[in-house]
Design a protein around this motif. Structure first.
Motif, PDB file in Angstrom:
ATOM      1  N   TYR A   1      17.853   1.754 -46.484  1.00  0.00           N
ATOM      2  CA  TYR A   1      18.594   1.348 -47.377  1.00  0.00           C
ATOM      3  C   TYR A   1      20.075   2.424 -47.408  1.00  0.00           C
ATOM      4  N   CYS A   2      21.443   2.312 -47.245  1.00  0.00           N
ATOM      5  CA  CYS A   2      22.197   2.732 -46.663  1.00  0.00           C
ATOM      6  C   CYS A   2      23.698   2.843 -47.535  1.00  0.00           C
ATOM      7  N   ILE A   3      24.607   3.274 -48.024  1.00  0.00           N
ATOM      8  CA  ILE A   3      26.001   3.356 -48.918  1.00  0.00           C
ATOM      9  C   ILE A   3      27.141   3.775 -47.922  1.00  0.00           C
ATOM     10  N   ASN A   4      26.829   3.816 -46.956  1.00  0.00           N
ATOM     11  CA  ASN A   4      28.190   3.590 -46.356  1.00  0.00           C
ATOM     12  C   ASN A   4      28.799   1.863 -45.411  1.00  0.00           C
ATOM     13  N   GLY A   5      30.261   1.276 -45.313  1.00  0.00           N
ATOM     14  CA  GLY A   5      30.418   0.507 -44.293  1.00  0.00           C
ATOM     15  C   GLY A   5      29.969   0.262 -43.502  1.00  0.00           C
ATOM     16  N   CYS A   6      29.237   0.732 -41.960  1.00  0.00           N
ATOM     17  CA  CYS A   6      30.214   0.736 -40.939  1.00  0.00           C
ATOM     18  C   CYS A   6      30.099  -0.326 -40.728  1.00  0.00           C
ATOM     19  N   THR A   7      31.270  -0.865 -40.077  1.00  0.00           N
ATOM     20  CA  THR A   7      30.921  -1.845 -39.582  1.00  0.00           C
ATOM     21  C   THR A   7      30.586  -3.066 -38.346  1.00  0.00           C
TER      22      THR A   7
ATOM     23  N   ALA B   1      22.153  11.511 -41.832  1.00  0.00           N
ATOM     24  CA  ALA B   1      23.615  11.991 -42.031  1.00  0.00           C
ATOM     25  C   ALA B   1      24.246  13.263 -42.376  1.00  0.00           C
ATOM     26  N   ALA B   2      25.613  13.312 -41.253  1.00  0.00           N
ATOM     27  CA  ALA B   2      25.850  14.606 -41.934  1.00  0.00           C
ATOM     28  C   ALA B   2      25.588  15.443 -43.375  1.00  0.00           C
ATOM     29  N   THR B   3      25.390  17.044 -43.553  1.00  0.00           N
ATOM     30  CA  THR B   3      24.471  16.981 -44.911  1.00  0.00           C
ATOM     31  C   THR B   3      25.205  18.468 -44.284  1.00  0.00           C
ATOM     32  N   THR B   4      24.348  19.152 -45.628  1.00  0.00           N
ATOM     33  CA  THR B   4      25.242  20.631 -45.809  1.00  0.00           C
ATOM     34  C   THR B   4      24.791  22.255 -44.762  1.00  0.00           C
ATOM     35  N   VAL B   5      24.719  23.182 -44.470  1.00  0.00           N
ATOM     36  CA  VAL B   5      24.190  24.456 -43.532  1.00  0.00           C
ATOM     37  C   VAL B   5      22.880  24.396 -44.899  1.00  0.00           C
ATOM     38  N   ASP B   6      23.337  24.340 -46.694  1.00  0.00           N
ATOM     39  CA  ASP B   6      21.149  24.651 -46.781  1.00  0.00           C
ATOM     40  C   ASP B   6      20.482  23.463 -46.294  1.00  0.00           C
ATOM     41  N   ASN B   7      21.265  22.560 -46.512  1.00  0.00           N
ATOM     42  CA  ASN B   7      19.592  21.731 -46.678  1.00  0.00           C
ATOM     43  C   ASN B   7      19.291  21.834 -44.638  1.00  0.00           C
TER      44      ASN B   7
ATOM     45  N   LYS C   1      30.193   8.251 -44.885  1.00  0.00           N
ATOM     46  CA  LYS C   1      30.419   8.448 -43.167  1.00  0.00           C
ATOM     47  C   LYS C   1      32.117   8.317 -42.981  1.00  0.00           C
ATOM     48  N   HIS C   2      33.027   7.838 -43.963  1.00  0.00           N
ATOM     49  CA  HIS C   2      34.157   7.942 -43.877  1.00  0.00           C
ATOM     50  C   HIS C   2      34.484   9.114 -43.967  1.00  0.00           C
ATOM     51  N   ASP C   3      33.952  10.222 -43.790  1.00  0.00           N
ATOM     52  CA  ASP C   3      35.137  11.918 -43.715  1.00  0.00           C
ATOM     53  C   ASP C   3      34.570  11.894 -41.978  1.00  0.00           C
ATOM     54  N   TYR C   4      36.233  11.674 -41.646  1.00  0.00           N
ATOM     55  CA  TYR C   4      35.596  11.938 -39.794  1.00  0.00           C
ATOM     56  C   TYR C   4      35.059  14.055 -40.143  1.00  0.00           C
ATOM     57  N   ASP C   5      36.168  14.399 -40.515  1.00  0.00           N
ATOM     58  CA  ASP C   5      35.764  15.428 -40.208  1.00  0.00           C
ATOM     59  C   ASP C   5      34.654  16.336 -40.319  1.00  0.00           C
ATOM     60  N   TYR C   6      33.808  15.432 -41.486  1.00  0.00           N
ATOM     61  CA  TYR C   6      32.527  16.811 -42.737  1.00  0.00           C
ATOM     62  C   TYR C   6      31.717  15.719 -40.939  1.00  0.00           C
ATOM     63  N   HIS C   7      31.451  14.761 -40.562  1.00  0.00           N
ATOM     64  CA  HIS C   7      30.184  13.984 -39.885  1.00  0.00           C
ATOM     65  C   HIS C   7      30.907  14.599 -38.597  1.00  0.00           C
ATOM     66  N   THR C   8      32.116  15.069 -38.356  1.00  0.00           N
ATOM     67  CA  THR C   8      32.264  15.692 -36.566  1.00  0.00           C
ATOM     68  C   THR C   8      31.753  17.209 -36.446  1.00  0.00           C
ATOM     69  N   GLU C   9      31.808  17.517 -37.797  1.00  0.00           N
ATOM     70  CA  GLU C   9      31.748  19.309 -38.282  1.00  0.00           C
ATOM     71  C   GLU C   9      29.804  19.463 -38.246  1.00  0.00           C
ATOM     72  N   ALA C  10      29.252  18.186 -38.277  1.00  0.00           N
ATOM     73  CA  ALA C  10      27.960  18.358 -38.796  1.00  0.00           C
ATOM     74  C   ALA C  10      27.281  19.284 -37.720  1.00  0.00           C
ATOM     75  N   MET C  11      27.678  19.408 -36.669  1.00  0.00           N
ATOM     76  CA  MET C  11      26.853  20.383 -35.455  1.00  0.00           C
ATOM     77  C   MET C  11      27.130  22.200 -35.545  1.00  0.00           C
ATOM     78  N   ASP C  12      27.917  21.562 -36.655  1.00  0.00           N
ATOM     79  CA  ASP C  12      28.587  23.338 -36.809  1.00  0.00           C
ATOM     80  C   ASP C  12      27.747  23.867 -37.676  1.00  0.00           C
ATOM     81  N   ARG C  13      27.849  23.358 -38.907  1.00  0.00           N
ATOM     82  CA  ARG C  13      26.667  23.635 -39.520  1.00  0.00           C
ATOM     83  C   ARG C  13      24.918  23.955 -39.344  1.00  0.00           C
ATOM     84  N   ALA C  14      24.360  22.501 -38.516  1.00  0.00           N
ATOM     85  CA  ALA C  14      23.506  22.993 -38.446  1.00  0.00           C
ATOM     86  C   ALA C  14      23.020  24.097 -37.104  1.00  0.00           C
TER      87      ALA C  14
END
Length: 473
Positions: free
Chosen positions: A95-101, A178-184, A217-230
């Motif tokens: 199940y996914c709500i993104n539109g990745c082509t 998918a990219a998520t929050t520091v708390d998650n 997933k359209h949010d490039y910055d949030y996705h690219t910065e995910a490893m920092d939050r992890a």
């Protein structure tokens, strides 16, 4: 402005810096003096910068390319020996709500079978995976905040770790969500995951936004910065990668290394693994419709140059690639391979009916785990089912310091032999067991420390004669 220490994606993956890097590589791809100097620097086993490695990738001088391949092979041997770590993916939900082509899980695909495993179904799948011999899983799922919740992931991880079937046990769960929050991320760390994996897909921001037109997933910055939050959430083993074929491979190569440099600079430890998947056909996705596919020769060069640039980082190749392709790049830098994989939601316990197909991509290497294990051993590799470092706390900078000093070999080689012996006793076909026992007999002699060798020999005896399991250094 390029800033390797910045926490902002546009700074540490800076477009202008990548363009300048590619121009520099083009200017120097025939500069023998510089190429020789870079090869000599790489021989020190300290790695190369994204700009330096891009010069080697662009080099088209046959004899220099031969030197690059030989050096990559030697570095692989120095840090990883002849061990190859085994794993399998387990898809929890598509199940996914993104539109990745480029992905058949995209929200507009109305004819792919949508599935989510229940906890009972997860138990059945995990028992099937254990009965194959697997000890390490990579959990996969689409992005759907209603169905694929953090609570669902945490419950699934708990379920997986709880299953002990015969001599089987999943000792390490990695997770690719998918990219998520520091708390998650903190919750995932507390749940005992090994590596958090997230592929960038493409570092080219304009292409990224076009390829991900809708969904979070359209949010490039949030996705690219995910490893920092992890990392901020306490996960010190992260796995990165791009999907080669979406954009120009040299751009992706530079971005990938810049991401590794950023994590090293900002957190003191780079990525634990780098994956190198290539775009493949899947359901309603035609890989030939994309213009940036790479041939096997280019793919091999990419693997070799990544190995030279980040000598301590694990490299993963999946069943997206054929047996022939996997065989070619194993000695150039690959340290982990999947075996007996399914890219459908479920499918290990029972094959999917034709009218309920849910694969994310077509599998090229369709061999069983036993066939893959035997294939590796016939080439003198040691298939390793080891998960000791993660359970002994050797993660993040602790793992990297051991790896950089070469001391990790004193743990990994014995652990590989003992976990292979477990596999041979519990799951291997007679032919595979015969080959494996001969390989172990030979490789035990390569344990350099005499006391350690004696311990390994005794543990191997206990595994075979007393049905003891889970020894580790």
């Amino acid at each position: 402005m390029y800033d390797v220490n910045s926490k902002h994606a546009d700074d540490f993956i800076n477009h202008e810096e990548i363009e300048e890097t590619l121009a520099y590589a083009d200017e120097n791809k025939d500069n023998v003096e510089l190429i020789d100097a870079l090869i000599e620097k790489a021989k020190k086993r300290k790695g190369l910068t994204h700009r330096e490695a891009s010069v080697l990738l662009a080099c088209q001088i046959p004899e220099k390319n031969e030197e690059i391949f030989k050096l990559a092979e030697q570095i692989k041997k120095d840090f990883y020996g002849n061990r190859i770590v085994m794993f399998a993916p387990l898809y929890l939900s598509n199940y996914c709500i993104n539109g990745c082509t480029y992905c058949p899980y995209h929200s507009k695909n109305k004819h792919i079978a949508r599935k989510q495993l229940s906890q009972d179904e997860i138990r059945r799948e995990v028992i099937a995976l254990q009965d194959m011999g697997h000890k390490r899983l990579a959990l996969e799922a689409g992005e759907d905040p209603v169905r694929n919740t953090m609570d669902y992931y945490l419950e699934s991880i708990k379920t997986i770790y709880s299953i002990k079937h015969k001599n089987g046990a999943i000792r390490r769960v990695n997770i690719n969500i998918a990219a998520t929050t520091v708390d998650n991320y903190r919750l995932l760390k507390e749940a005992g995951i090994g590596t958090y994996i997230l592929f960038q897909e493409t570092y080219h921001k304009e292409s990224y936004l076009q390829l991900h037109p809708t969904g979070p997933k359209h949010d490039y910055d949030y996705h690219t910065e995910a490893m920092d939050r992890a990392m901020e959430g306490g996960i010190d083993d992260v796995g990165v990668g791009v999907l080669f074929g979406l954009d120009k491979y040299r751009y992706e190569f530079a971005g990938l290394l810049m991401h590794a440099e950023h994590l090293e600079a900002a957190f003191g430890v780079g990525p634990h693994t780098i994956s190198v998947p290539r775009l493949r056909h899947a359901d309603d996705i035609d890989a030939d419709a994309f213009d940036n596919g790479i041939d096997d020769d280019t793919f091999a060069k990419i693997v070799a140059c990544i190995r030279i640039a980040v000598p301590y980082t694990g490299m993963i190749i999946s069943t997206r690639e054929s047996q022939k392709c996997r065989e070619r790049v194993l000695h150039l830098g690959i340290s982990q391979v999947s075996g007996g994989s399914r890219t459908s939601v479920g499918g290990y316990c029972e094959p999917e009916p034709d009218d309920e197909k849910s694969e994310q991509f077509d599998v090229s290497d369709k061999r069983t785990l036993d066939e893959v294990v035997r294939w590796l051993m016939e080439m003198d590799y040691i298939p390793s089912f080891c998960t000791a470092c993660y359970r002994e706390g050797r993660t993040g900078d602790r793992f990297m310091s051991l790896c950089k000093s070469g001391q990790i070999q004193n743990c990994c080689h014995p652990n590989a032999l003992m976990t292979l012996k477990e596999y041979l006793m519990d799951y291997a076909s007679p032919e595979t067991k015969a080959i494996g026992d001969k390989l172990i007999e030979k490789e035990v002699l390569n344990v350099p420390n005499e006391k350690a060798r004696a311990v390994v020999e005794e543990n191997l005896r206990l595994i075979a004669q007393d049905n003891r399991r889970d020894f580790r250094f």
